[in-house]
Enzyme design. Structure first.
Site, PDB file in Angstrom:
ATOM      1  N   SER A   1      10.331  -7.665  13.238  1.00  0.00           N
ATOM      2  CA  SER A   1       9.568  -6.517  13.728  1.00  0.00           C
ATOM      3  C   SER A   1       8.356  -7.063  14.466  1.00  0.00           C
ATOM      4  CB  SER A   1       9.161  -5.598  12.572  1.00  0.00           C
ATOM      5  OG  SER A   1       8.543  -6.337  11.537  1.00  0.00           O
TER       6      SER A   1
ATOM      7  N   TYR B   1      -4.212   0.806  15.370  1.00  0.00           N
ATOM      8  CA  TYR B   1      -5.119   1.951  15.500  1.00  0.00           C
ATOM      9  C   TYR B   1      -6.536   1.399  15.457  1.00  0.00           C
ATOM     10  CZ  TYR B   1      -6.401   6.858  14.432  1.00  0.00           C
ATOM     11  OH  TYR B   1      -6.875   8.149  14.455  1.00  0.00           O
TER      12      TYR B   1
ATOM     13  N   GLY C   1      -8.698   0.589   6.720  1.00  0.00           N
ATOM     14  CA  GLY C   1      -9.540   0.284   7.874  1.00  0.00           C
ATOM     15  C   GLY C   1     -10.859  -0.321   7.424  1.00  0.00           C
ATOM     16  N   ASP C   2     -11.687  -0.673   8.380  1.00  0.00           N
ATOM     17  CA  ASP C   2     -12.976  -1.302   8.078  1.00  0.00           C
ATOM     18  C   ASP C   2     -14.098  -0.511   8.716  1.00  0.00           C
ATOM     19  OD1 ASP C   2     -12.166  -3.661   6.585  1.00  0.00           O
ATOM     20  OD2 ASP C   2     -11.152  -4.217   8.453  1.00  0.00           O
TER      21      ASP C   2
ATOM     22  N   TYR D   1      -2.130  -8.922   1.140  1.00  0.00           N
ATOM     23  CA  TYR D   1      -3.000 -10.058   1.438  1.00  0.00           C
ATOM     24  C   TYR D   1      -2.637 -11.282   0.603  1.00  0.00           C
ATOM     25  CZ  TYR D   1      -5.401  -6.302   3.715  1.00  0.00           C
ATOM     26  OH  TYR D   1      -5.665  -5.240   4.531  1.00  0.00           O
TER      27      TYR D   1
ATOM     28  N   ALA E   1     -11.594  -7.493  -2.678  1.00  0.00           N
ATOM     29  CA  ALA E   1     -10.933  -7.404  -3.994  1.00  0.00           C
ATOM     30  C   ALA E   1     -11.753  -8.112  -5.065  1.00  0.00           C
ATOM     31  CB  ALA E   1      -9.546  -8.012  -3.914  1.00  0.00           C
TER      32      ALA E   1
ATOM     33  N   ASN F   1      -3.708  -3.195  -6.608  1.00  0.00           N
ATOM     34  CA  ASN F   1      -3.948  -2.195  -5.551  1.00  0.00           C
ATOM     35  C   ASN F   1      -2.714  -2.040  -4.664  1.00  0.00           C
ATOM     36  OD1 ASN F   1      -5.611  -0.435  -3.847  1.00  0.00           O
ATOM     37  ND2 ASN F   1      -5.418  -2.093  -2.358  1.00  0.00           N
TER      38      ASN F   1
ATOM     39  N   PHE G   1     -11.987 -14.008  13.267  1.00  0.00           N
ATOM     40  CA  PHE G   1     -11.289 -12.839  12.766  1.00  0.00           C
ATOM     41  C   PHE G   1     -10.879 -13.035  11.301  1.00  0.00           C
ATOM     42  CE2 PHE G   1      -7.250 -10.293  12.598  1.00  0.00           C
ATOM     43  CZ  PHE G   1      -7.894  -9.065  12.594  1.00  0.00           C
TER      44      PHE G   1
ATOM     45  N   HIS H   1       7.562 -10.326  10.396  1.00  0.00           N
ATOM     46  CA  HIS H   1       6.791  -9.406  11.238  1.00  0.00           C
ATOM     47  C   HIS H   1       5.861 -10.248  12.124  1.00  0.00           C
ATOM     48  CE1 HIS H   1       4.884  -5.529  12.156  1.00  0.00           C
ATOM     49  NE2 HIS H   1       3.714  -6.141  12.062  1.00  0.00           N
TER      50      HIS H   1
HETATM   51  C1  LIG Z   1      -0.337  -5.462   8.524  1.00  0.00           C
HETATM   52  C2  LIG Z   1      -1.769  -5.026   8.771  1.00  0.00           C
HETATM   53  C3  LIG Z   1      -2.019  -4.105   9.789  1.00  0.00           C
HETATM   54  C4  LIG Z   1      -3.333  -3.666  10.031  1.00  0.00           C
HETATM   55  N1  LIG Z   1      -3.564  -2.766  11.047  1.00  0.00           N
HETATM   56  C5  LIG Z   1      -4.807  -2.283  11.254  1.00  0.00           C
HETATM   57  C6  LIG Z   1      -5.059  -1.290  12.268  1.00  0.00           C
HETATM   58  O1  LIG Z   1      -4.169  -0.876  13.002  1.00  0.00           O
HETATM   59  N2  LIG Z   1      -6.325  -0.836  12.404  1.00  0.00           N
HETATM   60  C7  LIG Z   1      -7.366  -1.274  11.608  1.00  0.00           C
HETATM   61  O2  LIG Z   1      -8.502  -0.803  11.783  1.00  0.00           O
HETATM   62  N3  LIG Z   1      -7.159  -2.222  10.647  1.00  0.00           N
HETATM   63  C8  LIG Z   1      -5.913  -2.733  10.448  1.00  0.00           C
HETATM   64  N4  LIG Z   1      -5.693  -3.673   9.459  1.00  0.00           N
HETATM   65  C9  LIG Z   1      -6.839  -4.186   8.689  1.00  0.00           C
HETATM   66  C10 LIG Z   1      -7.168  -3.317   7.440  1.00  0.00           C
HETATM   67  O3  LIG Z   1      -7.586  -2.031   7.842  1.00  0.00           O
HETATM   68  C11 LIG Z   1      -8.281  -4.033   6.668  1.00  0.00           C
HETATM   69  O4  LIG Z   1      -7.795  -5.233   6.131  1.00  0.00           O
HETATM   70  C12 LIG Z   1      -9.016  -3.218   5.607  1.00  0.00           C
HETATM   71  O5  LIG Z   1     -10.171  -3.958   5.209  1.00  0.00           O
HETATM   72  C13 LIG Z   1      -8.225  -2.948   4.332  1.00  0.00           C
HETATM   73  O6  LIG Z   1      -7.250  -2.049   4.543  1.00  0.00           O
HETATM   74  P1  LIG Z   1      -6.131  -1.787   3.388  1.00  0.00           P
HETATM   75  O7  LIG Z   1      -5.235  -0.764   3.924  1.00  0.00           O
HETATM   76  O8  LIG Z   1      -5.553  -3.058   2.933  1.00  0.00           O
HETATM   77  O9  LIG Z   1      -7.090  -1.170   2.259  1.00  0.00           O
HETATM   78  P2  LIG Z   1      -6.874  -0.890   0.706  1.00  0.00           P
HETATM   79  O10 LIG Z   1      -5.485  -1.150   0.283  1.00  0.00           O
HETATM   80  O11 LIG Z   1      -7.474   0.444   0.415  1.00  0.00           O
HETATM   81  O12 LIG Z   1      -7.725  -2.035   0.011  1.00  0.00           O
HETATM   82  C14 LIG Z   1      -8.972  -2.516   0.472  1.00  0.00           C
HETATM   83  C15 LIG Z   1      -9.656  -3.328  -0.621  1.00  0.00           C
HETATM   84  O13 LIG Z   1     -10.157  -2.469  -1.602  1.00  0.00           O
HETATM   85  C16 LIG Z   1      -9.630  -2.789  -2.883  1.00  0.00           C
HETATM   86  N5  LIG Z   1      -9.356  -1.531  -3.567  1.00  0.00           N
HETATM   87  C17 LIG Z   1      -8.800  -0.405  -3.028  1.00  0.00           C
HETATM   88  N6  LIG Z   1      -8.730   0.579  -3.944  1.00  0.00           N
HETATM   89  C18 LIG Z   1      -9.263   0.064  -5.064  1.00  0.00           C
HETATM   90  C19 LIG Z   1      -9.497   0.583  -6.384  1.00  0.00           C
HETATM   91  N7  LIG Z   1      -9.193   1.842  -6.699  1.00  0.00           N
HETATM   92  N8  LIG Z   1     -10.039  -0.232  -7.291  1.00  0.00           N
HETATM   93  C20 LIG Z   1     -10.374  -1.503  -6.997  1.00  0.00           C
HETATM   94  N9  LIG Z   1     -10.193  -2.046  -5.774  1.00  0.00           N
HETATM   95  C21 LIG Z   1      -9.649  -1.270  -4.844  1.00  0.00           C
HETATM   96  C22 LIG Z   1      -8.366  -3.562  -2.587  1.00  0.00           C
HETATM   97  O14 LIG Z   1      -7.997  -4.435  -3.629  1.00  0.00           O
HETATM   98  C23 LIG Z   1      -8.768  -4.321  -1.354  1.00  0.00           C
HETATM   99  O15 LIG Z   1      -9.507  -5.432  -1.722  1.00  0.00           O
HETATM  100  C24 LIG Z   1      -4.405  -4.175   9.233  1.00  0.00           C
HETATM  101  C25 LIG Z   1      -4.135  -5.125   8.232  1.00  0.00           C
HETATM  102  C26 LIG Z   1      -2.838  -5.555   7.999  1.00  0.00           C
HETATM  103  C27 LIG Z   1      -2.574  -6.583   6.934  1.00  0.00           C
END
Ligand SMILES: Cc1cc2nc3c(=O)[nH]c(=O)nc-3n(C[C@H](O)[C@H](O)[C@H](O)COP(=O)(O)OP(=O)(O)OC[C@H]3O[C@@H](n4cnc5c(N)ncnc54)[C@H](O)[C@@H]3O)c2cc1C
Length: 309
Positions: free
Chosen positions: A30, A64, A123-124, A162, A169, A178, A233, A283
């Protein structure tokens, strides 16, 4: 940490297997793209889609931008890929700066455009390393977003993983817990952040299995041609750039073709080890450039659909 027997076996097989010998092409691939900002970039993206399409990817995905900055462009790109290239395309979606109502609107527009697969992310918040603050009426995490999307429509959902632990984390185990929450909320696959150590991926995969995760975890492969950029990055997103990589690219700043060859070699070697360790689903972060991803897929035995391998 002491390696398990399983990891040692994978590692030995990986290092003992000769270079890409006689691979039957039994891999699924992919590709990730980003939405273009200009007509020139649009042409470049389309060139990449057209070149990679014959490899028959399981899906392609379109990123996005932070805070929805690419909302229209992501939508337009995904819709065009589905309509014109006929490829299953996934749209990325984040929780940043959006209320649940706004997310619903975006998701419904995707559904109407024929999008059935979403990569759901937290997202961040702006600057790398800045703490994430949810929108007051929004989703607080990717797990919440997955649950919300499932209520909107029956999307297929992928989430982020990750291998070297997300920087936010509390611990590697907490990060895996998570990931499990995201899968339990309705996601069916994880796509990993990029990494450069096959062993790190195998250890992560084993730890996920030990935590009861049985969904596919696709390794995210980033062929790096510019180490300085990748390092900038990586520090913000839970990936380590090994020191040896600087040495490999040293003195090549003004030699783009040589850098491409080095990048392909490094990424291909990583994929070869992953393949030897049993990985069959890859991927690729293409950065809208098809050459390196195509070459690596080719080395993994992938041939254009309909053509004899
Ligand atoms: C394949 C891939 C594609 C991506 N595409 C994009 C994109 O298109 N646009 C963009 O802006 N970013 C993108 N990102 C980056 C991503 O948005 C960031 O890495 C962001 O910081 C974390 O997103 P997540 O979805 O992993 O968050 P989450 O899964 O919500 O986790 C974020 C952090 O918070 C912790 N956490 C979450 N919930 C809890 C809880 N209840 N208790 C304790 N800890 C918790 C997790 O352990 C983790 O450390 C991508 C990353 C990857 C790997």
């Amino acid at each position: 940490m002491t390696p398990t027997l399983n990891q040692l076996h994978e590692y030995r097989t990986a290092t003992d297997t000769p270079l890409f010998s006689g691979l039957p092409g039994d891999v699924a691939v992919s590709f990730e793209f980003f939405p273009p900002k200009s007509e020139k970039m649009e042409a470049q993206l389309w060139d990449a889609v057209t070149q990679l399409r014959p490899l028959g990817p399981n899906f392609v995905s379109v990123t996005y931008g932070a805070g929805g900055s690419t909302r229209e462009r992501t939508h337009a790109t995904v819709a065009r890929i589905i309509a014109e290239a006929g490829l299953p395309a996934a749209a990325h979606l984040t929780c940043v700066a959006a209320s649940k109502a706004e997310i619903r609107e975006v998701a419904e527009q995707y559904w109407d455009a024929g999008v059935r697969h979403i990569v759901a992310l937290r997202g961040d918040a702006g600057e790398p390393g800045a703490p994430f603050t949810p929108h007051p009426d929004g989703y607080a995490s990717a797990a919440d977003l997955v649950a919300g999307l499932k209520q909107i429509a029956d999307f297929e959902i992928s989430v982020a993983a990750y291998p070297e632990t997300h920087p936010d984390a509390l611990s590697p185990q907490d990060d895996i817990d998570n990931l499990k929450r995201k899968l339990d909320a309705g996601a069916s696959r994880a796509i990993s952040q990029f990494f450069f150590s096959a062993e790190a991926f195998f250890r992560f995969r084993d730890a996920c299995a030990a935590a009861g995760i049985d969904a596919p975890i696709l390794p995210g492969i980033l062929p790096v041609t510019n180490v300085a950029q990748a390092r900038k990055f990586a520090s913000a997103c839970g990936a380590a750039i090994p020191a040896w990589m600087d040495g490999l690219f040293e003195g090549l700043d003004e030699m783009p073709a040589a850098r491409q060859l080095v990048a392909a070699t490094v990424a291909a070697e990583l994929c070869r080890r992953l393949y030897a360790g049993g990985v069959r689903d890859f991927h690729f972060y293409t950065l809208n450039r098809p050459e390196l991803a195509y070459a690596i897929c080719h080395m993994l035995g992938k041939r254009p659909v309909g053509e004899a391998a």
